[in-house]
Write a protein that holds these residues in place. Structure first.
Motif, PDB file in Angstrom:
ATOM      1  N   GLN A 106       3.901  -1.887   2.517  1.00 40.29           N
ATOM      2  CA  GLN A 106       2.948  -0.799   2.334  1.00 40.29           C
ATOM      3  C   GLN A 106       2.386  -0.977   0.925  1.00 40.29           C
ATOM      4  N   ARG A 182      -1.980  -1.109   6.457  1.00 38.43           N
ATOM      5  CA  ARG A 182      -0.900  -0.629   5.583  1.00 38.43           C
ATOM      6  C   ARG A 182      -1.249  -0.815   4.113  1.00 38.43           C
ATOM      7  N   TRP A 184      -2.985   0.934   0.769  1.00 39.21           N
ATOM      8  CA  TRP A 184      -3.209   2.251   0.176  1.00 39.21           C
ATOM      9  C   TRP A 184      -4.050   2.098  -1.089  1.00 39.21           C
ATOM     10  N   ASN A 202      -5.117   4.065   3.224  1.00 37.77           N
ATOM     11  CA  ASN A 202      -4.282   5.229   3.004  1.00 37.77           C
ATOM     12  C   ASN A 202      -4.408   5.657   1.542  1.00 37.77           C
ATOM     13  N   TRP A 232     -12.253  10.854   5.609  1.00 36.59           N
ATOM     14  CA  TRP A 232     -11.689   9.964   6.632  1.00 36.59           C
ATOM     15  C   TRP A 232     -12.245  10.328   8.008  1.00 36.59           C
ATOM     16  N   PRO A 241      -4.511   8.627   8.942  1.00 33.50           N
ATOM     17  CA  PRO A 241      -4.157   8.033   7.655  1.00 33.50           C
ATOM     18  C   PRO A 241      -2.869   8.623   7.100  1.00 33.50           C
ATOM     19  N   ARG A 242      -2.272   7.901   6.171  1.00 30.57           N
ATOM     20  CA  ARG A 242      -1.096   8.402   5.470  1.00 30.57           C
ATOM     21  C   ARG A 242      -1.466   8.753   4.034  1.00 30.57           C
TER      22      ARG A 242
END
Length: 340
Positions: A106, A182, A184, A202, A232, A241-242
């Motif tokens: 990540q 993955r 960010w 993310n 988003w 999304p995270r």
């Protein structure tokens, strides 16, 4: 429910009071802490990247070693300063580390922040193009990185190659399927959070951001996260999304905790200038008995908006103590807040 991981800056110092007296200590203990955190049930092991400093700097050998020693915990960065990076070489390194880890990387990226030296990225061979700022250059490097992670061919093959080629244009190898989703972006402002959303990344939001409204840090961070999610949705991305936030949180469970963190001093936000133009706000830390800690954290709007919490750990106090802090949060704090 939240994913909970640790974030280590990987400090080291030759001081006799430090548990990491060399770069080797910081690196090897980072691997050991990832193993310990996985055994405790934590969800992530993340490292910060700083150049020209007695801290962790080159993340991919470390992430690969963590990946080889663990089986389930997420492994990440928060963040890699893209002003210093060759995005194609980085894509190869990231692909290799992700394959070793079985698809658990990540990767948090950013355009960077003030560093140990003046324009350190120039020493790495990079300079902004005409009309660009160094921040623009970092975002440009990130966009190239994202593009090549798609795994599409773009390079014309040699008609007389040393080894046989597959048909068509060639891509970078090794390719790690799914890594593109993955990635960010570490955002310090509302505008860059919106940009990250449009790019399909993310969001990582730390304890430092531009002071854009004068409100408490956690309130501004919550607004930033909501702006990101709105952007988003407007961009039409199909996946969810995270969002992560980082915090310094220390449950006071024994005399050692009280000696290290029970004296107070970080219960308020701090405001200052990170450069001559940017007024920034730095979020408070938390240290209290578990019951009081639960009440304080319940009022933190930034944490409430995030699905992932990264706990900044005092790595120079050693693996055993950092694991103790992580375990205390997982067992004494997280269940009372509904995070577990």
């Amino acid at each position: 429910m939240k994913k909970i991981g640790f974030l280590s800056f990987g400090h080291w110092s030759p001081s006799p009071h430090s548990g990491t007296r060399s770069a080797a200590d910081a690196l090897l203990q980072s691997i050991d802490l990832a193993v310990a955190a996985e055994q405790l049930g934590a969800d992530g092991a993340y490292v910060r990247v700083h150049h020209f400093a007695r801290q962790l700097a080159s993340p991919f050998p470390l992430l690969a070693a963590m990946g080889a020693k663990t089986t389930s915990i997420e492994l990440g960065t928060a963040v890699i300063d893209m002003r210093y990076e060759n995005p194609l070489y980085m894509a190869e390194d990231a692909g290799a580390a992700d394959l070793i880890a079985g698809g658990r990387l990540q990767l948090g990226l950013s355009r960077g922040s003030p560093e140990q030296v003046i324009d350190g990225w120039r020493h790495f061979g990079y300079a902004p193009a005409e009309g660009e700022t160094d921040a623009d250059m970092g975002r440009r490097h990130a966009e190239v990185f994202l593009q090549v992670l798609k795994g599409e061919g773009f390079a014309k093959p040699n008609p007389r190659p040393m080894f046989p080629n597959p048909p068509g244009l060639l891509r970078l190898e090794p390719h790690a399927e799914g890594l593109r989703e993955r990635i960010w972006w570490g955002s310090g402002s509302n505008a860059t959070a919106v940009w990250a959303a449009r790019q399909g990344m993310n969001l990582q939001s730390s304890t430092l951001k531009d002071d854009e409204t004068g409100e408490p840090f956690h309130v501004q961070q919550a607004r930033q996260i909501r702006a990101y999610r709105e952007a988003w949705a407007e961009a039409g991305h199909t996946r969810t999304p995270r969002v992560s936030v980082s915090r310094s949180i220390f449950p006071l469970l024994d005399d050692r905790d009280r000696e290290y963190f029970g004296r107070g001093g970080k219960e308020e936000d701090q405001v200052g200038f990170i450069d001559e133009k940017t007024r920034a706000i730095f979020g408070r830390g938390y240290a209290a008995e578990p019951e009081a800690l639960v009440a304080q954290l319940r009022a933190d709007e930034g944490i409430a908006e995030a699905d992932t919490l990264l706990l900044t750990i005092p790595n120079q106090l050693g693996v055993e103590y950092c694991a103790h802090v992580i375990e205390g949060i997982l067992t004494q704090v997280a269940p009372a807040l509904g995070w577990r």
